[in-house]
Design an enzyme around this catalytic site. Structure first.
Site, PDB file in Angstrom:
ATOM      1  N   GLY A 163      27.169  -6.928  -9.652  1.00 37.74           N
ATOM      2  CA  GLY A 163      28.106  -6.223 -10.521  1.00 37.74           C
ATOM      3  C   GLY A 163      28.965  -7.109 -11.401  1.00 37.74           C
ATOM      4  O   GLY A 163      30.064  -6.713 -11.795  1.00 37.74           O
TER       5      GLY A 163
ATOM      6  N   ASN B 132      22.208   0.196 -21.564  1.00 32.50           N
ATOM      7  CA  ASN B 132      21.737  -0.738 -20.542  1.00 32.50           C
ATOM      8  C   ASN B 132      21.830  -2.149 -21.091  1.00 32.50           C
ATOM      9  O   ASN B 132      21.710  -2.360 -22.295  1.00 32.50           O
ATOM     10  CB  ASN B 132      20.270  -0.429 -20.182  1.00 32.50           C
ATOM     11  CG  ASN B 132      19.721  -1.364 -19.115  1.00 32.50           C
ATOM     12  OD1 ASN B 132      20.407  -1.664 -18.134  1.00 32.50           O
ATOM     13  ND2 ASN B 132      18.493  -1.834 -19.294  1.00 32.50           N
TER      14      ASN B 132
ATOM     15  N   ASP C  63      13.262   0.198 -21.317  1.00 35.05           N
ATOM     16  CA  ASP C  63      13.773  -0.888 -22.152  1.00 35.05           C
ATOM     17  C   ASP C  63      13.338  -0.792 -23.621  1.00 35.05           C
ATOM     18  O   ASP C  63      13.169  -1.812 -24.297  1.00 35.05           O
ATOM     19  CB  ASP C  63      13.339  -2.258 -21.582  1.00 35.05           C
ATOM     20  CG  ASP C  63      13.862  -2.480 -20.168  1.00 35.05           C
ATOM     21  OD1 ASP C  63      14.955  -1.966 -19.852  1.00 35.05           O
ATOM     22  OD2 ASP C  63      13.191  -3.174 -19.387  1.00 35.05           O
TER      23      ASP C  63
ATOM     24  N   ASN D 267      28.456  -7.874 -14.539  1.00 34.26           N
ATOM     25  CA  ASN D 267      28.618  -7.225 -15.852  1.00 34.26           C
ATOM     26  C   ASN D 267      29.587  -6.054 -15.756  1.00 34.26           C
ATOM     27  O   ASN D 267      30.383  -5.818 -16.674  1.00 34.26           O
ATOM     28  CB  ASN D 267      27.269  -6.762 -16.399  1.00 34.26           C
ATOM     29  CG  ASN D 267      26.526  -7.889 -17.087  1.00 34.26           C
ATOM     30  OD1 ASN D 267      26.945  -8.353 -18.146  1.00 34.26           O
ATOM     31  ND2 ASN D 267      25.455  -8.357 -16.475  1.00 34.26           N
TER      32      ASN D 267
ATOM     33  N   HIS E 114      19.897  -5.734 -20.717  1.00 26.39           N
ATOM     34  CA  HIS E 114      18.602  -6.229 -20.238  1.00 26.39           C
ATOM     35  C   HIS E 114      18.506  -7.726 -20.567  1.00 26.39           C
ATOM     36  O   HIS E 114      18.800  -8.131 -21.693  1.00 26.39           O
ATOM     37  CB  HIS E 114      17.475  -5.456 -20.931  1.00 26.39           C
ATOM     38  CG  HIS E 114      16.117  -5.925 -20.526  1.00 26.39           C
ATOM     39  ND1 HIS E 114      15.557  -5.608 -19.306  1.00 26.39           N
ATOM     40  CD2 HIS E 114      15.228  -6.725 -21.151  1.00 26.39           C
ATOM     41  CE1 HIS E 114      14.374  -6.186 -19.218  1.00 26.39           C
ATOM     42  NE2 HIS E 114      14.148  -6.859 -20.326  1.00 26.39           N
TER      43      HIS E 114
ATOM     44  N   LEU F 203      15.694   5.738 -14.110  1.00 25.89           N
ATOM     45  CA  LEU F 203      16.255   7.091 -14.204  1.00 25.89           C
ATOM     46  C   LEU F 203      15.136   8.061 -14.575  1.00 25.89           C
ATOM     47  O   LEU F 203      14.236   7.710 -15.343  1.00 25.89           O
ATOM     48  CB  LEU F 203      17.351   7.125 -15.273  1.00 25.89           C
ATOM     49  CG  LEU F 203      18.584   6.265 -14.970  1.00 25.89           C
ATOM     50  CD1 LEU F 203      19.457   6.136 -16.204  1.00 25.89           C
ATOM     51  CD2 LEU F 203      19.377   6.838 -13.799  1.00 25.89           C
TER      52      LEU F 203
END
Ligand code: GAR
Length: 187
Positions: A12, A106, A144, A14, A108, A92
């Protein structure tokens, strides 16, 4: 301020960068909930200690739809308006993405569209790329592949290992993600 929900699966860092950035008076978002599929995620304890609301739901022993319904309910109950995935290592469902269409971001660890999926730094090094990096993108049903909102480039140095490169990219992620989330929520 816009209410941001953050999904994590582990460390965690980020998420922590997003929480720290939200302490600035002019930050356009506040972190309304940090949720995790891993009740033991390090980041959850950190967030709770910061006074941020947390929610943990293991998907074990339940259908994916049931698991996601619980996450979805917790996010809505917290008044969340947009979601930031931060090292959330679970796909998801199309259903969940559709319910939050255009409101899930997101981060990546590659320069998308290169290296979607896993082992991004190893693949960049193996390919002899001059740069690796990270991208923030909108989450769509395709892994992505949603619109890229911002990127940070990091030079790959001779002798770089996956770990040394990942560490330098992560530092840039912590600057990139709060900036792009703030810009996104103001657009
Ligand atoms: C980050 O490097 C993030 O880009 C990556 O996992 C790490 C999470 O670290 N995300 C993905 O690989 C998503 N597929 P953190 O938990 O310390 O933020």
């Amino acid at each position: 301020r816009k209410k941001l929900g953050i999904l994590i699966s582990g460390r965690g860092s980020n998420m922590a960068a997003l929480v720290e950035a939200a302490k600035a008076a002019d930050c356009p978002y506040e972190v309304a909930l940090v949720a995790s599929d891993k009740p033991a995620a390090e980041g959850l304890a950190w967030a709770a200690a910061q006074g941020v609301a947390t929610f943990a739901q293991s998907p074990k022993g339940m259908a994916k739809a049931e698991y996601e319904a619980k996450i979805d309910a917790a996010l809505r109950e917290a008044g969340v308006e947009a979601i930031a995935l931060a090292g959330y290592m679970r796909l998801l469902t199309d259903d969940f993405v559709a319910r939050w269409r255009g409101r899930i971001l997101n981060i990546h660890p590659s320069l998308l569209p290169k290296y979607k999926g896993l082992d991004t730094h190893a693949r960049a090094i193996a390919a002899g790329d001059s740069h690796g990096g990270a991208s923030v993108h909108i989450v769509t049903e395709e892994l992505d592949a949603g619109e890229v909102l911002g990127q940070a480039e990091v030079a790959i140095l001779p002798g770089d290992t996956v770990e040394s490169l990942a560490q330098r990219v992560l530092k840039e992620e912590h600057r990139l993600y709060p900036r792009v989330v703030a810009e996104f929520l103001c657009r």
